[in-house]
Design a protein around this motif. Structure first.
Motif, PDB file in Angstrom:
ATOM      1  N   GLY A 204       0.791  -1.228   0.000  1.00  0.00           N
ATOM      2  CA  GLY A 204       0.000   0.000   0.000  1.00  0.00           C
ATOM      3  C   GLY A 204       0.823   1.278   0.000  1.00  0.00           C
ATOM      4  O   GLY A 204       0.261   2.359  -0.166  1.00  0.00           O
ATOM      5  N   SER A 205       2.158   1.189   0.177  1.00  0.00           N
ATOM      6  CA  SER A 205       2.986   2.396   0.179  1.00  0.00           C
ATOM      7  C   SER A 205       3.426   2.733  -1.240  1.00  0.00           C
ATOM      8  O   SER A 205       3.408   1.881  -2.140  1.00  0.00           O
ATOM      9  CB  SER A 205       4.205   2.205   1.074  1.00  0.00           C
ATOM     10  N   ASN A 206       3.847   3.974  -1.412  1.00  0.00           N
ATOM     11  CA  ASN A 206       4.299   4.396  -2.750  1.00  0.00           C
ATOM     12  C   ASN A 206       5.768   4.051  -3.003  1.00  0.00           C
ATOM     13  O   ASN A 206       6.245   4.222  -4.130  1.00  0.00           O
ATOM     14  CB  ASN A 206       4.074   5.890  -2.942  1.00  0.00           C
ATOM     15  N   GLU A 207       6.485   3.593  -1.973  1.00  0.00           N
ATOM     16  CA  GLU A 207       7.878   3.148  -2.102  1.00  0.00           C
ATOM     17  C   GLU A 207       8.789   4.239  -2.679  1.00  0.00           C
ATOM     18  O   GLU A 207       9.703   3.960  -3.443  1.00  0.00           O
ATOM     19  CB  GLU A 207       7.960   1.895  -2.987  1.00  0.00           C
ATOM     20  N   MET A 208       8.551   5.478  -2.285  1.00  0.00           N
ATOM     21  CA  MET A 208       9.351   6.598  -2.771  1.00  0.00           C
ATOM     22  C   MET A 208      10.553   6.827  -1.853  1.00  0.00           C
ATOM     23  O   MET A 208      10.511   6.519  -0.660  1.00  0.00           O
ATOM     24  CB  MET A 208       8.506   7.860  -2.839  1.00  0.00           C
ATOM     25  N   TRP A 209      11.629   7.398  -2.457  1.00  0.00           N
ATOM     26  CA  TRP A 209      12.859   7.762  -1.761  1.00  0.00           C
ATOM     27  C   TRP A 209      13.432   6.591  -0.952  1.00  0.00           C
ATOM     28  O   TRP A 209      13.835   6.710   0.203  1.00  0.00           O
ATOM     29  CB  TRP A 209      12.620   8.948  -0.836  1.00  0.00           C
ATOM     30  N   ALA A 210      13.456   5.436  -1.618  1.00  0.00           N
ATOM     31  CA  ALA A 210      13.966   4.218  -0.974  1.00  0.00           C
ATOM     32  C   ALA A 210      15.193   3.681  -1.706  1.00  0.00           C
ATOM     33  O   ALA A 210      15.590   2.531  -1.462  1.00  0.00           O
ATOM     34  CB  ALA A 210      12.878   3.151  -0.914  1.00  0.00           C
TER      35      ALA A 210
END
Length: 352
Positions: free
Chosen positions: A139-145
């Protein structure tokens, strides 16, 4: 006069087709694509319904639902890889450059790929989104990972690389056909990455928008590409001159050509066989290294096909009769079969 009036029109028509301008339709497309680009980015950053759709497609796992297409699509996705597609299109455009005697097709391809790498690469590194195979939280956007898949590079590259062929098309029919081919490759490559699970659906949508923006920005780069073409051609000409392989214009044949050549002329009389005349340089320049005899009459300038000029013919001695000798002509002092009848006839005719 009619031919000269039609020449400018024939030259302007290919130029207008080969160099698209930023028309009202292109501006409308540019604005619409920018809106889609911004909406996609905002939707992913705010974890909106677009991110939920990404997860639904990812958990559906299309490569497991239809495994029979996996092998074919594994090869088909190569149509979006930058290396193979750039080499293939560059070979075709290189042949077009040789045929059209211009560097513009390769310059358009190079400019579009450079602009694509700058824009898409910077956005990828800026957002750092992880792909579906490396996602950590449902459900997360997985940004800045630490990822680099937003937007999809395969999709954007398929749009630009194959879209350049439509951009460079010189006829409306060829442009429509090339546009359909580019659209098919771009759509197929984008959906293939979703099928294989290497990209989110939102990555593909942003890749489509990024590629279209690069193509729409190419008309603004035309002046820069034109100056680059002039500069590169000038450098190439100088390099050929320094290496001694520069194309040399066809020189005027010398006055003593090689025997048996296609431009050979009859034998020229030696200087001691000609009457003394004023020597002048070649082409009217006095004191040239190879001087020839000045002609008593004004002749036409030397043309491409050399003919024997008067000075090259066998000279005639200034003394004596200029009439050619004939075998049947009787000298005046000779005696004919009737004695000196010729003389008597001339006397009788004079005396009346």
């Amino acid at each position: 006069m009619r031919t000269e009036d039609k020449l400018p029109e024939a030259e302007e028509r290919p130029t207008d087709l080969a160099r698209p301008r930023m028309t009202r339709t292109r501006r409308w497309l540019l604005g619409s694509t920018l809106a889609v680009y911004a909406a996609t980015v905002i939707g992913v950053l705010t974890t909106s319904w677009l991110v939920k759709l990404d997860w639904q497609v990812m958990l559906f796992r299309p490569y497991k639902q239809w495994p029979e297409f996996h092998t074919f699509l594994d090869y088909f996705v190569v149509m979006g890889q930058r290396g193979p597609t750039a080499v293939a299109v560059a070979c075709w455009l290189g042949w077009c450059c040789h045929r059209q005697r211009t560097l513009r097709p390769l310059l358009v391809l190079g400019s579009s790929l450079l602009l694509l790498n700058i824009t898409v690469g910077s956005v990828k590194l800026g957002f750092g989104r992880l792909g579906p195979h490396y996602a950590t939280t449902v459900g997360s956007n997985e940004m800045w990972a630490g990822g680099d898949i937003f937007p999809s590079g395969h999709t954007a590259n398929a749009v630009v690389t194959w879209g350049v062929l439509a951009y460079l098309a010189t006829t409306p029919v060829a442009r429509r056909v090339a546009s359909l081919i580019a659209t098919g490759f771009a759509f197929g490559v984008g959906m293939t990455t979703v099928y294989l699970g290497t990209h989110w659906l939102s990555d593909v949508v942003l890749g489509w928008a990024a590629g279209v923006l690069v193509l729409l920005a190419l008309p603004w780069l035309e002046p820069v590409m034109y100056r680059a073409e002039v500069l590169l051609l000038g450098l190439w000409h100088r390099l050929r001159q320094h290496s001694g392989r520069a194309p040399v214009p066809v020189p005027v044949p010398s006055i003593r050509p090689v025997a048996g050549s296609t431009l050979a002329t009859p034998r020229i009389a030696r200087d001691d066989e000609l009457p003394p005349r004023e020597p002048v340089g070649v082409a009217g320049r006095p004191g040239g290294p190879t001087a020839r005899i000045a002609e008593p009459r004004q002749h036409h300038p030397v043309r491409q096909h050399q003919h024997s000029v008067r000075s090259e013919r066998t000279p005639v001695s200034p003394g004596g009769s200029r009439r050619p000798p004939h075998a049947d002509r009787v000298p005046r002092t000779a005696t004919g079969p009737y004695g000196s009848g010729a003389g008597r006839g001339r006397t009788t005719a004079t005396g009346g």
